[in-house]
Scaffold this motif. Structure first.
Motif, PDB file in Angstrom:
ATOM      1  N   MET A 239      85.764  48.969  81.932  1.00  0.00           N
ATOM      2  CA  MET A 239      85.338  50.269  81.411  1.00  0.00           C
ATOM      3  C   MET A 239      83.862  50.533  81.654  1.00  0.00           C
ATOM      4  SD  MET A 239      85.725  51.853  77.559  1.00  0.00           S
ATOM      5  CE  MET A 239      84.445  50.819  76.844  1.00  0.00           C
ATOM      6  N   ARG A 240      83.029  49.500  81.621  1.00  0.00           N
ATOM      7  CA  ARG A 240      81.586  49.678  81.733  1.00  0.00           C
ATOM      8  C   ARG A 240      81.075  49.603  83.167  1.00  0.00           C
ATOM      9  NH1 ARG A 240      80.000  50.554  76.877  1.00  0.00           N
ATOM     10  NH2 ARG A 240      81.090  49.625  75.100  1.00  0.00           N
ATOM     11  N   LEU A 241      81.971  49.640  84.135  1.00  0.00           N
ATOM     12  CA  LEU A 241      81.532  49.658  85.526  1.00  0.00           C
ATOM     13  C   LEU A 241      81.050  51.032  85.963  1.00  0.00           C
ATOM     14  CD1 LEU A 241      84.313  47.567  87.318  1.00  0.00           C
ATOM     15  CD2 LEU A 241      82.018  46.813  86.675  1.00  0.00           C
ATOM     16  N   THR A 242      81.718  52.092  85.500  1.00  0.00           N
ATOM     17  CA  THR A 242      81.444  53.416  86.053  1.00  0.00           C
ATOM     18  C   THR A 242      80.153  54.075  85.581  1.00  0.00           C
ATOM     19  OG1 THR A 242      82.898  54.370  84.352  1.00  0.00           O
ATOM     20  CG2 THR A 242      83.870  53.929  86.503  1.00  0.00           C
ATOM     21  N   PRO A 243      79.595  53.773  84.385  1.00  0.00           N
ATOM     22  CA  PRO A 243      78.347  54.442  84.005  1.00  0.00           C
ATOM     23  C   PRO A 243      77.152  54.075  84.882  1.00  0.00           C
ATOM     24  CG  PRO A 243      79.460  53.632  82.054  1.00  0.00           C
ATOM     25  CD  PRO A 243      80.161  53.039  83.240  1.00  0.00           C
TER      26      PRO A 243
ATOM     27  N   HIS B 147      92.445  37.995  85.309  1.00  0.00           N
ATOM     28  CA  HIS B 147      93.061  39.094  84.555  1.00  0.00           C
ATOM     29  C   HIS B 147      91.999  40.166  84.370  1.00  0.00           C
ATOM     30  CE1 HIS B 147      94.284  40.626  80.284  1.00  0.00           C
ATOM     31  NE2 HIS B 147      94.699  41.464  81.223  1.00  0.00           N
ATOM     32  N   ILE B 148      92.166  41.293  85.052  1.00  0.00           N
ATOM     33  CA  ILE B 148      91.212  42.400  84.975  1.00  0.00           C
ATOM     34  C   ILE B 148      91.901  43.607  84.369  1.00  0.00           C
ATOM     35  CG2 ILE B 148      89.819  44.031  86.321  1.00  0.00           C
ATOM     36  CD1 ILE B 148      89.225  41.834  88.277  1.00  0.00           C
ATOM     37  N   ASP B 149      91.247  44.191  83.379  1.00  0.00           N
ATOM     38  CA  ASP B 149      91.775  45.369  82.698  1.00  0.00           C
ATOM     39  C   ASP B 149      91.068  46.621  83.204  1.00  0.00           C
ATOM     40  OD1 ASP B 149      93.119  46.835  80.421  1.00  0.00           O
ATOM     41  OD2 ASP B 149      91.012  47.207  79.959  1.00  0.00           O
ATOM     42  N   THR B 150      91.843  47.664  83.493  1.00  0.00           N
ATOM     43  CA  THR B 150      91.268  48.927  83.926  1.00  0.00           C
ATOM     44  C   THR B 150      92.126  50.069  83.387  1.00  0.00           C
ATOM     45  OG1 THR B 150      90.360  50.099  85.847  1.00  0.00           O
ATOM     46  CG2 THR B 150      92.501  49.006  86.144  1.00  0.00           C
ATOM     47  N   ALA B 151      91.879  51.281  83.861  1.00  0.00           N
ATOM     48  CA  ALA B 151      92.637  52.451  83.394  1.00  0.00           C
ATOM     49  C   ALA B 151      92.479  53.584  84.387  1.00  0.00           C
ATOM     50  CB  ALA B 151      92.149  52.901  82.016  1.00  0.00           C
ATOM     51  N   ALA B 152      93.476  54.453  84.411  1.00  0.00           N
ATOM     52  CA  ALA B 152      93.414  55.617  85.286  1.00  0.00           C
ATOM     53  C   ALA B 152      92.266  56.537  84.922  1.00  0.00           C
ATOM     54  CB  ALA B 152      94.738  56.388  85.204  1.00  0.00           C
ATOM     55  N   PHE B 153      91.813  56.462  83.667  1.00  0.00           N
ATOM     56  CA  PHE B 153      90.824  57.419  83.167  1.00  0.00           C
ATOM     57  C   PHE B 153      89.433  56.825  83.015  1.00  0.00           C
ATOM     58  CE2 PHE B 153      93.767  55.788  79.997  1.00  0.00           C
ATOM     59  CZ  PHE B 153      92.940  55.121  79.101  1.00  0.00           C
ATOM     60  N   TYR B 154      89.168  55.622  83.550  1.00  0.00           N
ATOM     61  CA  TYR B 154      87.805  55.091  83.568  1.00  0.00           C
ATOM     62  C   TYR B 154      87.088  55.689  84.775  1.00  0.00           C
ATOM     63  CZ  TYR B 154      89.179  51.424  80.217  1.00  0.00           C
ATOM     64  OH  TYR B 154      89.625  50.733  79.121  1.00  0.00           O
ATOM     65  N   VAL B 155      86.253  56.680  84.521  1.00  0.00           N
ATOM     66  CA  VAL B 155      85.607  57.419  85.602  1.00  0.00           C
ATOM     67  C   VAL B 155      84.164  57.667  85.246  1.00  0.00           C
ATOM     68  CG1 VAL B 155      86.292  59.650  84.649  1.00  0.00           C
ATOM     69  CG2 VAL B 155      85.824  59.465  87.098  1.00  0.00           C
ATOM     70  N   SER B 156      83.341  57.875  86.247  1.00  0.00           N
ATOM     71  CA  SER B 156      81.914  58.093  86.028  1.00  0.00           C
ATOM     72  C   SER B 156      81.672  59.292  85.127  1.00  0.00           C
ATOM     73  CB  SER B 156      81.213  58.303  87.362  1.00  0.00           C
ATOM     74  OG  SER B 156      81.847  59.310  88.128  1.00  0.00           O
ATOM     75  N   PRO B 157      80.666  59.229  84.248  1.00  0.00           N
ATOM     76  CA  PRO B 157      80.384  60.333  83.315  1.00  0.00           C
ATOM     77  C   PRO B 157      80.164  61.640  84.060  1.00  0.00           C
ATOM     78  CG  PRO B 157      79.089  58.400  82.761  1.00  0.00           C
ATOM     79  CD  PRO B 157      79.732  58.108  84.088  1.00  0.00           C
ATOM     80  N   GLY B 158      80.872  62.653  83.606  1.00  0.00           N
ATOM     81  CA  GLY B 158      80.754  63.940  84.266  1.00  0.00           C
ATOM     82  C   GLY B 158      81.416  63.974  85.624  1.00  0.00           C
ATOM     83  N   GLY B 159      82.021  62.837  85.993  1.00  0.00           N
ATOM     84  CA  GLY B 159      82.702  62.786  87.275  1.00  0.00           C
ATOM     85  C   GLY B 159      81.783  62.621  88.455  1.00  0.00           C
TER      86      GLY B 159
END
Length: 281
Positions: free
Chosen positions: A25-29, A50-62
């Motif tokens: 989660m903290r990769l995109t900021p 084991h790596i956790d991610t999500a379809a909605f982890y995206v850079s702030p403001g895109g």
């Protein structure tokens, strides 16, 4: 150098993984995506499988500094860092928020397949927007996609035990991801109940606690600080170690975009707390 196997192993369905994983989660900021990519690679080099991610982890403001200003997704950064993926690596992703229809859920799954560059997703967690209430209709969509061969395993996020049992009647549930920390304890009874069912518990916000998305702070309980001094580690590492001590079915996925914090998080898997220390915490 302490590696991820210092925390021991646990199971996600029929797959054995190190209990200390990595959350993305903290990769995109971070504006410099090259650092994020280095952190992901370093995690795997240190034994994370084991790596956790999500379809909605995206850079702030895109928007990040990526040439044309396109949004960067954690799934894309993981693919850039690791594809083709190590055979032993389990990639867990989440879908669900803002998916109002079955077609929306299917689209989220296909988006994950595309961004991760795989033909089948290892593990998909249905992220529930609220605890309680029926999830059957939405979980059946994922169960159908699993039957089609697009998903290997299914899990839940932000779920109660009743919801776990409802979902398990539709398809096997291999894990539950909920917020949980030494000062965020609403699921104390859920952890052993899942263990009895052979289901892994994957806590998020183990370090941030009630601060949740705002991240970790230096405001720690005195017991945490005292025990950290005893072990010669940081309070954040004690918080993470406490989480791992809650049961053999607990798999931690602390997230960071900082190489130093990554090493500290993994090293927390080697901290062994005494019974008295656990009682104090």
């Amino acid at each position: 150098m302490i590696r991820a196997d210092a925390a021991g192993v646990g199971k996600l369905g029929d797959r054995v993984v190190n209990r200390l994983g990595f959350g993305s989660m903290r990769l995109t900021p971070r504006a410099d995506t090259s650092v994020a990519i280095k952190v992901v690679r370093a995690a795997v080099e240190l034994g994370v499988d084991h790596i956790d991610t999500a379809a909605f982890y995206v850079s702030p403001g895109g928007v990040l500094d990526v040439g044309e200003g396109a949004p960067r997704y954690a799934t894309e950064l993981i693919r850039e860092a690791l594809h083709p993926y190590p055979r032993e690596l389990v990639l867990a992703t989440k879908v669900g928020p803002w998916a109002e229809t079955a077609d929306d859920l299917r689209a989220h799954v296909h988006e994950n397949l595309r961004r991760l560059g795989v033909e089948r997703l290892d593990l998909v967690n249905l992220r529930l927007t609220r605890r309680g209430g029926s999830l059957a209709e939405r979980f059946r969509v994922l169960a159908d996609l699993r039957a089609e061969g697009l998903i290997r395993d299914l899990g839940l996020s932000n779920a109660t035990l009743d919801q776990v049992d409802e979902a398990s009647a539709i398809a096997p549930v291999v894990c539950v991801q909920n917020s949980y920390a030494v000062d965020l304890r609403r699921d104390d009874d859920l952890v052993p109940a899942l263990a009895a069912r052979g289901i892994a518990f994957v806590p998020f916000f183990a370090i941030a606690g009630p601060r949740r998305e705002d991240g970790a702070s230096d405001d720690h309980d005195e017991a945490v600080r005292r025990i950290a001094r005893t072990h010669g580690v940081t309070p954040h590492q004690i918080r993470l170690a406490w989480t791992l001590h809650q049961g053999p079915n607990v798999l931690a996925v602390p997230g960071t975009g900082d190489p130093r914090h990554l090493r500290e998080n993994i090293a927390a898997g080697a901290v062994r707390l005494t019974a008295d220390e656990l009682a104090a915490l």
